[in-house]
Scaffold this active site. Structure first.
Site, PDB file in Angstrom:
ATOM      1  N   TYR A   1     -35.705  -5.792-111.956  1.00  0.00           N
ATOM      2  CA  TYR A   1     -35.830  -4.348-112.178  1.00  0.00           C
ATOM      3  C   TYR A   1     -36.337  -4.074-113.591  1.00  0.00           C
ATOM      4  O   TYR A   1     -35.909  -4.680-114.563  1.00  0.00           O
ATOM      5  CB  TYR A   1     -34.491  -3.646-111.972  1.00  0.00           C
ATOM      6  CG  TYR A   1     -34.037  -3.561-110.528  1.00  0.00           C
ATOM      7  CD1 TYR A   1     -34.846  -3.975-109.485  1.00  0.00           C
ATOM      8  CD2 TYR A   1     -32.765  -3.061-110.217  1.00  0.00           C
ATOM      9  CE1 TYR A   1     -34.423  -3.897-108.168  1.00  0.00           C
ATOM     10  CE2 TYR A   1     -32.334  -2.978-108.902  1.00  0.00           C
ATOM     11  CZ  TYR A   1     -33.164  -3.400-107.887  1.00  0.00           C
ATOM     12  OH  TYR A   1     -32.730  -3.326-106.582  1.00  0.00           O
TER      13      TYR A   1
ATOM     14  N   PRO B   1     -30.597   5.080 -99.038  1.00  0.00           N
ATOM     15  CA  PRO B   1     -29.845   5.892 -98.076  1.00  0.00           C
ATOM     16  C   PRO B   1     -30.527   7.206 -97.712  1.00  0.00           C
ATOM     17  O   PRO B   1     -30.235   7.781 -96.660  1.00  0.00           O
ATOM     18  CB  PRO B   1     -28.516   6.143 -98.794  1.00  0.00           C
ATOM     19  CG  PRO B   1     -28.843   6.028-100.248  1.00  0.00           C
ATOM     20  CD  PRO B   1     -29.881   4.948-100.333  1.00  0.00           C
ATOM     21  N   LEU B   2     -31.441   7.687 -98.561  1.00  0.00           N
ATOM     22  CA  LEU B   2     -32.191   8.911 -98.245  1.00  0.00           C
ATOM     23  C   LEU B   2     -33.600   8.593 -97.752  1.00  0.00           C
ATOM     24  O   LEU B   2     -34.442   9.478 -97.658  1.00  0.00           O
ATOM     25  CB  LEU B   2     -32.260   9.833 -99.471  1.00  0.00           C
ATOM     26  CG  LEU B   2     -30.933  10.252-100.093  1.00  0.00           C
ATOM     27  CD1 LEU B   2     -31.162  11.313-101.172  1.00  0.00           C
ATOM     28  CD2 LEU B   2     -29.954  10.742 -99.051  1.00  0.00           C
TER      29      LEU B   2
ATOM     30  N   GLY C   1     -36.289   9.588-100.066  1.00  0.00           N
ATOM     31  CA  GLY C   1     -36.366  11.037-100.255  1.00  0.00           C
ATOM     32  C   GLY C   1     -36.635  11.807 -98.982  1.00  0.00           C
ATOM     33  O   GLY C   1     -36.524  13.039 -98.962  1.00  0.00           O
TER      34      GLY C   1
ATOM     35  N   GLY D   1     -34.146  16.677 -97.957  1.00  0.00           N
ATOM     36  CA  GLY D   1     -34.681  18.038 -97.902  1.00  0.00           C
ATOM     37  C   GLY D   1     -36.132  18.098 -98.339  1.00  0.00           C
ATOM     38  O   GLY D   1     -36.583  19.075 -98.933  1.00  0.00           O
TER      39      GLY D   1
END
Length: 328
Positions: free
Chosen positions: A53, A215-216, A219, A223
């Site tokens: 990273y 987990p999203l 993005g 939303g």
């Protein structure tokens, strides 16, 4: 904050994992330190990073930022369950022989380098960032057993493994009377549920805690449609790919409409959904700002009704565990 045991171990970790991949590339050192302070104050105790990273020529930068935070003193290090990863090449250009993958030579070199950057004497969870199809498991476990005996690491975990890789690794460890893998970090969210087929069932069978990343879904579950309409900005990565696919865009629109009806924030609901899933220890959140961290923490206390969970399954159908997903 809620806590749970990591797989079959006695180690207790927070149900949210602080992902640090943005530290360095998108969040500077001062803001990264502030986010770690806030996460610790909120009761989070599980930090995830990787030796690569930092991106490009700055590989290792993220571990260094965490190390400088530990160096501030106090009880920071004692309170944190620290996880990092090994496999990727730390240089630029073509990999130099034996400077990547999971050979005993590279594992020894990589762990010492990570410890130096992290400014600590041990890593709690040392994860294989990807499977190495060429190095035999007996060699890998011998190297890990030595590191455990030296006190440099405590547990070993995997990331991006298939179900049969988990079985192969832990059966090899069992033959050596080694502890084996205690966690699997995999891509898993409402929009990407293939891990339910074999990875999660294998992890549960062998007593591994499941740590979902993204987990999203980059993005897409945060939303994104509403944000692009209201903010006039373009989505990127997985979110952009999802919006470009008419079927997936329809799913996301239905998802946002459903949560708007229930008065819920999409990103928080996506995290809360993962916290209801069998075998899941906790999802990795990668906040770039304090606001994003606060939103993720609220998800721990969010309870999703049975009717809402059923509606989510209708929008994003479950895959079904092996062998049911393939036969009957």
């Amino acid at each position: 904050m809620e806590y749970t045991q990591l797989g079959r171990t006695g180690l207790k970790v927070s149900r949210l994992v602080l992902g640090t991949m943005n530290f360095g590339p998108q969040t500077d050192e001062a803001d990264s330190h502030a986010i770690m302070d806030a996460a610790l104050d909120a009761g989070m105790n599980f930090w995830d990073t990787a030796n690569v990273y930092g991106q490009g020529e700055n590989k290792g930068r993220t571990e260094s930022i965490i190390g400088s935070w530990f160096a501030k003193g106090g009880d920071r290090r004692d309170k944190v369950v620290l996880a990092t990863k090994v496999n990727g090449y730390m240089g630029t250009g073509d990999p130099w022989p034996n400077h990547n993958k999971l050979s005993a030579v590279n594992i020894r070199r990589a762990v010492d380098a990570s410890l130096k950057r992290l400014q600590t004497d041990h890593i709690d969870l040392y994860q294989f960032h990807h499977v190495d199809r060429l190095t035999p498991w007996d060699e890998i476990w011998q190297a890990i057993d030595v590191l455990v005996q030296q006190g440099k690491i405590l547990y070993a975990g995997s990331s991006n493994f298939a179900g049969w890789h988990i079985a192969q690794a832990n059966e090899a460890a069992r033959r050596r009377s080694s502890l084996g893998l205690v966690s699997e970090q995999c891509l898993y969210n409402l929009a990407e549920r293939r891990a339910e087929n074999e990875v999660i069932p294998a992890a549960q069978e062998y007593g591994l805690g499941v740590i979902p990343w993204s987990p999203l879904h980059g993005g897409a579950l945060g939303g994104v449609i509403k944000k692009t309409v209201q903010g006039g900005r373009r989505a990127g990565g997985r979110a952009a790919d999802s919006l470009a696919d008419p079927a997936k865009r329809g799913q996301i629109q239905a998802y946002e409409d459903l949560l708007d009806k229930h008065g819920l924030e999409p990103g928080e609901a996506a995290l809360a959904w993962l916290l209801t899933r069998p075998g899941v220890t906790g999802p990795i959140i990668g906040p770039r700002t304090q606001e994003q961290l606060d939103s993720a923490i609220r998800a721990v206390e969010l309870e999703l009704s049975g009717d809402l969970l059923k509606s989510l399954d209708e929008i994003f159908p479950e895959q079904g565990p092996s062998p049911e997903a393939f036969a009957w």
